[in-house]
Scaffold this motif. Structure first.
Motif, mmCIF file in Angstrom:
data_model
loop_
_atom_site.group_PDB
_atom_site.id
_atom_site.type_symbol
_atom_site.label_atom_id
_atom_site.label_comp_id
_atom_site.label_asym_id
_atom_site.label_seq_id
_atom_site.Cartn_x
_atom_site.Cartn_y
_atom_site.Cartn_z
ATOM 1 N N GLN A 1 0.798 -1.222 0.000
ATOM 2 C CA GLN A 1 0.000 0.000 0.000
ATOM 3 C C GLN A 1 0.836 1.281 0.000
ATOM 4 N N ARG A 2 1.698 1.442 1.000
ATOM 5 C CA ARG A 2 2.475 2.675 1.081
ATOM 6 C C ARG A 2 3.463 2.791 -0.082
ATOM 7 N N ARG A 3 4.024 1.652 -0.492
ATOM 8 C CA ARG A 3 4.946 1.692 -1.623
ATOM 9 C C ARG A 3 4.226 2.151 -2.878
ATOM 10 N N TYR A 4 3.029 1.629 -3.078
ATOM 11 C CA TYR A 4 2.297 1.992 -4.275
ATOM 12 C C TYR A 4 1.812 3.435 -4.212
ATOM 13 N N SER A 5 1.435 3.915 -3.024
ATOM 14 C CA SER A 5 0.996 5.304 -2.885
ATOM 15 C C SER A 5 2.134 6.261 -3.210
ATOM 16 N N PHE A 6 3.341 5.910 -2.776
ATOM 17 C CA PHE A 6 4.494 6.750 -3.094
ATOM 18 C C PHE A 6 4.757 6.730 -4.602
ATOM 19 N N PHE A 7 4.660 5.549 -5.191
ATOM 20 C CA PHE A 7 4.841 5.429 -6.645
ATOM 21 C C PHE A 7 3.815 6.272 -7.392
ATOM 22 N N PHE A 8 2.558 6.167 -6.974
ATOM 23 C CA PHE A 8 1.488 6.909 -7.638
ATOM 24 C C PHE A 8 1.651 8.409 -7.415
ATOM 25 N N GLY A 9 2.233 8.776 -6.261
ATOM 26 C CA GLY A 9 2.427 10.186 -5.959
ATOM 27 C C GLY A 9 3.393 10.876 -6.895
ATOM 28 N N SER A 10 4.158 10.105 -7.660
ATOM 29 C CA SER A 10 5.084 10.711 -8.612
ATOM 30 C C SER A 10 4.338 11.511 -9.678
ATOM 31 N N THR A 11 3.054 11.222 -9.902
ATOM 32 C CA THR A 11 2.276 12.007 -10.864
ATOM 33 C C THR A 11 2.102 13.435 -10.369
ATOM 34 N N SER A 12 1.831 13.589 -9.069
ATOM 35 C CA SER A 12 1.685 14.925 -8.497
ATOM 36 C C SER A 12 3.004 15.686 -8.531
ATOM 37 N N LEU A 13 4.094 14.983 -8.223
ATOM 38 C CA LEU A 13 5.406 15.621 -8.275
ATOM 39 C C LEU A 13 5.756 16.038 -9.701
ATOM 40 N N ALA A 14 5.370 15.214 -10.674
ATOM 41 C CA ALA A 14 5.625 15.553 -12.072
ATOM 42 C C ALA A 14 4.852 16.801 -12.472
ATOM 43 N N GLY A 15 3.606 16.909 -11.999
ATOM 44 C CA GLY A 15 2.817 18.105 -12.297
ATOM 45 C C GLY A 15 3.446 19.357 -11.715
ATOM 46 N N ALA A 16 3.922 19.239 -10.458
ATOM 47 C CA ALA A 16 4.558 20.389 -9.814
ATOM 48 C C ALA A 16 5.868 20.755 -10.501
ATOM 49 N N PHE A 17 6.698 19.749 -10.746
ATOM 50 C CA PHE A 17 7.997 19.985 -11.375
ATOM 51 C C PHE A 17 7.831 20.491 -12.800
ATOM 52 N N GLY A 18 6.806 19.987 -13.495
ATOM 53 C CA GLY A 18 6.558 20.415 -14.868
ATOM 54 C C GLY A 18 6.255 21.898 -14.960
ATOM 55 N N GLY A 19 5.427 22.383 -14.035
ATOM 56 C CA GLY A 19 5.114 23.809 -14.021
ATOM 57 C C GLY A 19 6.322 24.659 -13.681
ATOM 58 N N LEU A 20 7.099 24.196 -12.714
ATOM 59 C CA LEU A 20 8.299 24.932 -12.306
ATOM 60 C C LEU A 20 9.325 24.967 -13.430
ATOM 61 N N LEU A 21 9.522 23.823 -14.078
ATOM 62 C CA LEU A 21 10.487 23.741 -15.168
ATOM 63 C C LEU A 21 10.037 24.567 -16.372
ATOM 64 N N ALA A 22 8.741 24.525 -16.650
ATOM 65 C CA ALA A 22 8.215 25.279 -17.795
ATOM 66 C C ALA A 22 8.368 26.776 -17.588
ATOM 67 N N SER A 23 8.239 27.234 -16.331
ATOM 68 C CA SER A 23 8.396 28.668 -16.066
ATOM 69 C C SER A 23 9.814 29.136 -16.363
ATOM 70 N N ALA A 24 10.795 28.242 -16.161
ATOM 71 C CA ALA A 24 12.187 28.584 -16.460
ATOM 72 C C ALA A 24 12.497 28.433 -17.944
ATOM 73 N N ILE A 25 12.041 27.326 -18.527
ATOM 74 C CA ILE A 25 12.318 27.080 -19.952
ATOM 75 C C ILE A 25 11.613 28.103 -20.832
ATOM 76 N N GLY A 26 10.459 28.564 -20.395
ATOM 77 C CA GLY A 26 9.709 29.527 -21.186
ATOM 78 C C GLY A 26 10.465 30.811 -21.449
ATOM 79 N N LYS A 27 11.432 31.110 -20.584
ATOM 80 C CA LYS A 27 12.232 32.320 -20.769
ATOM 81 C C LYS A 27 13.204 32.185 -21.937
ATOM 82 N N MET A 28 13.320 30.967 -22.471
ATOM 83 C CA MET A 28 14.183 30.750 -23.644
ATOM 84 C C MET A 28 13.458 31.062 -24.946
ATOM 85 N N ASP A 29 12.277 31.627 -24.849
ATOM 86 C CA ASP A 29 11.470 31.935 -26.030
ATOM 87 C C ASP A 29 12.274 32.775 -27.028
ATOM 88 N N GLY A 30 12.381 32.305 -28.257
ATOM 89 C CA GLY A 30 13.112 33.019 -29.301
ATOM 90 C C GLY A 30 14.544 32.562 -29.482
#
Length: 528
Positions: free
Chosen positions: A208-237
């Motif tokens: 149970q706990r192992r799988y919950s941690f594994f599944f929680g990687s989706t939430s971390l990906a969403g958070a990291f994706g937004g943070l990373l996109a805010s930095a990469i977006g400055k490379m526009d052009g």
């Protein structure tokens, strides 16, 4: 207990077995039981009964009869497996979910405008991903077994990273559709393959706990994706590439690099794990066999087994439990950046504001999983998060003039949906007894549930923004479907437990017959 009696090397109780020292063996237990039954005060010996001895690892008491290697303990060995299996598979799914949903971040930086997407073309690109993703889940698991996990999973990871890079180079709508099809094909084995591999390392009571941690990687990906996109977006052009292209190119390149490393890090099945001693591999195999049943593990699954599984109506209920939550979950993952942007934030601020709801969702999901494990109860921990998600969508549906309240409602949506899903999946799958019922039931729940992703991609259309009333209404409806399915499942297993409590204990069934019946055996009790 006599004060002159020597310190024992092995002890047991009537119901549970104390953690044995390396000198213990099943023969020792038998000899101890025999000597205790013959005399009230057994002779001085290294093996005797003492119910008051402490049990250092009570969670492993049901491993009785499985010999632990003398150089380690069950707790140390499982901890060693934890460090080698869970982080790697969590990171694997982290990158899969990141590359799957970063199209939402790219859209904020002008993907639709540059590719001249009109009407529902953007939604079509989201939908086409799920077609190969759903169809090829079962064939992917077959190849996983044939090619070994570290080969198949790392190969798929490299491919979906490469496709993500190509996604940043497309010039039109047709190119976007093509890359999304191949992305779905490459990612098809990530979730079911990782879930299957975790099940090959852990007993049901440990997952149970192992799988919950594994599944929680989706939430971390969403958070990291937004943070990373805010930095990469400055490379526009830069290099004449728009910011949205750099999101795909850089995140895809990172995935490919990690995939090469994961070829050497992804664990194989226990019998092929070179980082375990032979005695440790034998122990892991034997304790899993004891947990799942020897006959169920060794006999292949046939067509009759599949048919028999679907004779149980709870299998269909389990599918709808997951299906109902996939719609709001993917709806949030694909469209939350656009919803946040409609509150008046700039492109960079939109990406940054998408991070906190995901981070809170991960934290809340882990808290829910920990308490659920502690109380050994699941039903309440599906309904409570579902109610939180419903309240969030209700606010979004009714409030349209206060962006702060609307943004707060997104926290409730993310926390509720992404906390209930791992509990639902674990609750249903861990209640499936026997290798056959679990293998078929797991494939059904995940495969059928992902159809909800197709519905989610058409829930939020451009013509409905910024209020998105149809989208929020659809999400509430499907969450209620999930809640009703959870109630139905809970009542059904509660009734079956009560009926089995009243049944005679000796029905003349052999252990083989009980193992074959899995959770349909009269001795089996469901976790509520």
């Amino acid at each position: 207990m006599s004060p002159n009696r020597p310190t024992p090397q092995c002890a047991f109780t009537a119901k549970v077995i104390a953690h044995p020292s390396p000198a213990c063996s099943p023969t020792d237990y038998a000899e101890t039981e025999s000597s205790d039954s013959q005399a009230t005060d057994p002779p001085l010996s290294t093996n005797f009964y003492d119910p008051d001895l402490p049990r250092p690892y009570p969670e492993y008491d049901d491993d009785r009869g499985v010999q632990c290697p003398p150089h380690t303990t069950p707790w140390k060995l499982v901890s060693k497996i934890d460090l080698r299996v869970i982080p790697v598979l969590s990171l694997l799914y982290f990158f899969a979910f990141l590359d799957r949903t970063n199209i939402a971040n790219a859209n904020v930086f002008g993907l639709q405008k540059e590719l001249s997407l009109r009407g529902t073309q953007y939604n079509n690109a989201l939908t086409i991903f799920f077609v190969p993703y759903i169809i090829f889940e079962i064939p992917s698991n077959i190849l996983l077994k044939k090619l070994k996990p570290h080969v198949w999973l790392s190969g798929c990871m490299f491919l979906f990273g490469l496709v993500t890079v190509c996604q940043g180079l497309v010039q039109n709508y047709s190119g976007l559709l093509t890359t999304r099809v191949f992305l779905g094909l490459a990612e098809t084995g990530m979730f079911p393959g990782s879930f299957y591999l975790i099940g090959m390392w852990y007993k049901r009571s440990e997952a149970q706990r192992r799988y919950s941690f594994f599944f929680g990687s989706t939430s971390l990906a969403g958070a990291f994706g937004g943070l990373l996109a805010s930095a990469i977006g400055k490379m526009d052009g830069m290099r004449n590439y728009a910011g949205w292209r750099w999101i795909f190119i850089l995140e895809g390149t990172l995935t490919c690099v990690v995939a090469i490393l994961f070829f050497f890090l992804i664990p194989d099945f226990p019998e092929n794990a070179k980082w375990l001693h032979e005695s440790e591999r034998t122990y892991v195999r034997d304790r899993l066999r004891k947990d799942q049943g020897r006959n169920a593990v060794e006999r292949p699954i046939g067509a009759r087994d599949v048919i028999n599984v679907f004779k149980d109506f709870k299998i269909f209920v389990g599918g709808f439990m997951y299906f109902g939550l996939i719609v709001p979950a993917y709806g949030y993952a694909f469209f939350s950046p656009g919803i946040i942007q409609s509150y008046g934030y700039s492109r960079i601020q939109t990406q940054l504001h998408s991070v906190p709801p995901w981070a809170c969702a991960f934290t809340f999901a882990m808290i829910v999983a920990f308490i659920s494990d502690k109380l050994k109860h699941r039903f309440a921990f599906t309904i409570f998060p579902i109610c939180i998600a419903i309240s969030g969508f209700a606010i979004l549906l009714s409030v349209h003039d206060d962006s702060h309240v609307q943004y707060a409602a997104l926290f409730l949506v993310a926390m509720g949906a992404y906390s209930a899903m791992p509990v639902i999946v674990c609750w249903f799958n861990m209640n499936l007894g026997g290798h056959h019922r679990r293998a078929v039931g797991t494939g059904w729940q995940i495969g059928f549930g992902n159809i909800g992703g197709i519905i989610a991609t058409y829930a939020f259309l451009d013509k409905d923004k910024p209020e998105y009333k149809p989208g929020y209404s659809i999400c509430i409806s499907f969450i209620c479907l999930s809640a009703a399915s959870c109630v139905t499942y809970f009542v059904s297993i509660l009734v079956q437990n009560h009926r089995r409590d009243k049944m005679p204990t000796d029905l003349g069934m052999t252990e083989f017959e009980k193992t074959e019946k899995g959770d349909m055996s009269p001795d089996y009790r469901y976790l509520l």
